[in-house]
Design an enzyme around this catalytic site. Structure first.
Site, short mmCIF file in Angstrom:
data_model
loop_
_atom_site.label_atom_id
_atom_site.label_comp_id
_atom_site.label_asym_id
_atom_site.label_seq_id
_atom_site.Cartn_x
_atom_site.Cartn_y
_atom_site.Cartn_z
NE ARG A 321 33.80 37.25 35.78
CZ ARG A 321 33.48 37.86 36.91
NH1 ARG A 321 34.26 38.81 37.38
NH2 ARG A 321 32.39 37.51 37.57
CD GLU A 323 37.91 41.12 34.05
OE1 GLU A 323 38.62 41.13 35.07
OE2 GLU A 323 36.69 41.35 34.05
NE ARG A 329 41.90 43.88 43.44
CZ ARG A 329 40.91 44.60 43.91
NH1 ARG A 329 40.52 44.44 45.16
NH2 ARG A 329 40.29 45.48 43.15
CG HIS A 330 42.40 40.99 39.11
ND1 HIS A 330 42.98 42.11 39.65
CD2 HIS A 330 41.07 41.26 39.03
CE1 HIS A 330 42.06 43.03 39.88
NE2 HIS A 330 40.89 42.53 39.52
CD GLU A 474 34.47 43.24 44.28
OE1 GLU A 474 33.94 42.23 43.77
OE2 GLU A 474 34.95 44.17 43.61
CB SER A 477 30.28 42.16 43.48
OG SER A 477 29.65 43.24 42.83
NE ARG A 529 39.78 39.52 44.78
CZ ARG A 529 39.35 40.40 43.88
NH1 ARG A 529 38.53 41.37 44.26
NH2 ARG A 529 39.74 40.31 42.62
#
Length: 555
Positions: A321, A323, A329-330, A474, A477, A529
């Site tokens: 990812r 991002e 948490r990323h 989360e 998903s 996670r």
């Protein structure tokens, strides 16, 4: 009488005509010679003294450095190596051989030294005392007490009960009385960080991640950034050893449950010819002088496998990812646990399966990983203290979750995805109301889900989707996917910005449904996670072997 030419020549210094050294040069040479003679005499005396000491060392065959780090059975007993975890009171007064790291070494006196030996999650005190049946020499005592920290040693000794429990050791009721000690691999004189200082939770907060601190008792606490920069050392701590056992156990339980349910494991490509799933957050790479992209997930390939009549599939693999999210948490690369399955009756079959899978993992961790959890609880007492409902986990519609936030005075919209802060707040509200750390939110708004998510037939602004949460964050998903090609292409063209179903990045995916595909759905889990939240760690990087984020691509 001298000629005019002789008179014009400069006067030579005395002694220059014969090339003889000056008085100063002679003095310097004499001093140098004297120094050299004294140095040679001193070296000779040291050599003789060393030979004398070695000659008097009655135990020189009991310690030293192993050639190539491997025992020579011709010179030393090749006894079986015992792990520290296997030491018990039944071995008292018996001889064992262990291979461990020197966690600490100290000389108490000329006749006594101590080693703190560490092996993965356990440590034990070893005593080196002059004399004994093997005739331990003072030279050996001094040598053992001076070993560098983190050296790997092969120690043979007798298992004994100490007079008092050794509070600094995890094996407090036993100690080793050393008979021999050999270095397998020598540690450096100076380490970039002390392993013992990393045996406390790292400070939390943005600045704390990069700066070392001290606790209330003045003990150094190593920052997360320093730990990650010296990952090989930080991995040696008992807690890190246990964390990655939990990581592996989650993968094992995930795979076990899916195989029992007749799922087939896949290995999908991680390089794609076009940016997919909307085109945002992808890493572009040079692929033989043409652009390519690292896949964001195995989503397209899972669905194409369902269209290929594989019925039930799963994968454990890397997810990328791009991002720029510098949060606790990323990550830009993490391990994804994905599944996809055909639907026979109702889309909620997917949620039912996801819940049964997670409950199987949670119960499996509690039953199979008790030892590793106990190790982690030395630093994180709340690890595994995770509330699971006795019956079915709460399934709360997204709109109802927003309503709970609004009633608590939190500003949140039912038409937008929920923020991280509001997720955590909602988690606390649900814990208060339902007494569980594990729950689902369902029926997310269409604007908050990918184009391939199936719309709710009774309300096209909502979707047949779900997220699973642990401690208000989360972890999964998922959704029912669109399997009808006309509905899929229309949904793609209605996206903002519109997506072209016939473009290079999408045409193979869309064509899979044009050839007929059963109704299906699935979900994607984030391994790191889940580990972080199950153990109550402060940062996802602690649950990642060599983490990758916007600021870190090494080691």
């Amino acid at each position: 009488m001298a000629s005019s030419e002789d008179q014009s020549l400069p006067e030579r210094p005395k002694g220059e005509e014969t090339g003889a050294p000056s008085k100063n040069a002679l003095k310097k040479a004499a001093k140098d010679k004297e120094k050299a003679e004294k140095a040679a005499k001193r070296q000779e005396q040291e050599r003789l003294e060393k030979e004398k000491v070695e000659a008097s060392d009655t135990s020189k065959h009991l310690y030293g450095k192993l050639a190539e780090g491997i025992r020579d059975s011709c010179k030393q007993k090749a006894s079986a190596i015992t792990t520290l975890r296997d030491l018990n009171e039944g071995l008292e007064n018996k001889e064992v051989t262990v291979r461990a790291r020197v966690h600490n070494a100290r000389v108490q006196s000329a006749k006594l030294a101590f080693l703190d030996l560490r092996q993965r999650t356990e440590n034990i005190q070893a005593v080196i005392a002059e004399g004994g049946e093997n005739g331990i020499s003072r030279q050996m005592v001094k040598w053992c007490g001076g070993l560098n920290k983190e050296s790997i040693v092969l120690v043979t000794g007798l298992v004994k009960k100490p007079k008092e429990p050794i509070n600094s050791a995890t094996i407090s009721n036993l100690e080793l009385h050393v008979e021999s000690c050999f270095v397998v691999s020598e540690g450096p004189v100076q380490l970039p960080m002390q392993v013992k200082d990393a045996m406390h939770p790292p400070p939390v907060g943005d600045e704390a991640e990069t700066e070392d601190q001290v606790d209330s008792q003045g003990v150094p606490v190593v920052s997360l950034n320093v730990r990650l920069n010296n990952r090989v050392l930080s991995l040696r701590t008992p807690t890190d050893q246990a964390i990655f056992q939990i990581n592996g156990a989650i993968c094992e339980l995930f795979r076990e449950h899916l195989l029992k349910q007749q799922f087939q494991e896949l290995q999908t490509p991680k390089i794609a010819g076009a940016a997919t799933e909307g085109g945002s957050g992808v890493f572009e790479i040079n692929y033989f002088n043409s652009p390519a992209f690292l896949t964001q997930s195995p989503q397209f390939y899972k669905q194409m496998a369902i269209a290929g009549d594989m019925e039930r599939v799963f994968e454990i693999g890397p997810v990328f990812r791009a991002e720029n999210s510098n949060t606790a948490r990323h990550l830009t690369e993490f391990t994804g646990l994905d599944f996809e399955m055909e639907i026979h009756n109702t889309w909620e079959e997917i949620i039912d399966f996801a819940e049964s899978l997670l409950i199987f993992i949670f119960n499996g961790l509690r039953e199979r990983c008790k030892y590793w959890m106990e190790v982690i609880q030395r630093e994180y007492p709340e690890a595994g203290n995770f509330k699971i409902p006795e019956g079915r986990a709460p399934r709360i519609r997204f709109a109802d979750g927003i309503k709970m936030l609004n009633e608590a005075g939190i500003d949140a919209s039912p038409d937008e995805d929920i923020s991280t802060t509001n997720e955590k707040t909602l988690g606390r509200l649900i814990l208060q109301k339902y007494h569980t750390d594990f729950y689902f939110l369902t029926h997310y708004p269409a604007a908050a889900r990918p184009f391939y998510t199936h719309l709710d037939p009774s309300n096209a602004s909502l979707t047949h989707s779900y997220d699973a949460f642990m401690r208000g964050q989360e972890i999964v998903s998922g959704a029912q996917r669109i399997h009808d090609p006309a509905m899929l292409t229309q949904r793609m063209r209605n996206m903002e910005p519109p997506l072209d179903p016939d473009s290079e990045g999408f045409k193979h995916y869309v064509n899979a449904f044009r050839m007929g595909c059963a109704p299906h759905g699935g979900g994607g889990f984030g391994l790191n996670r889940i580990t972080m939240l199950w153990l109550g760690l402060g940062n996802i990087r602690q649950a990642t072997l060599f983490p990758r984020d916007p600021g870190r691509k090494a080691p």
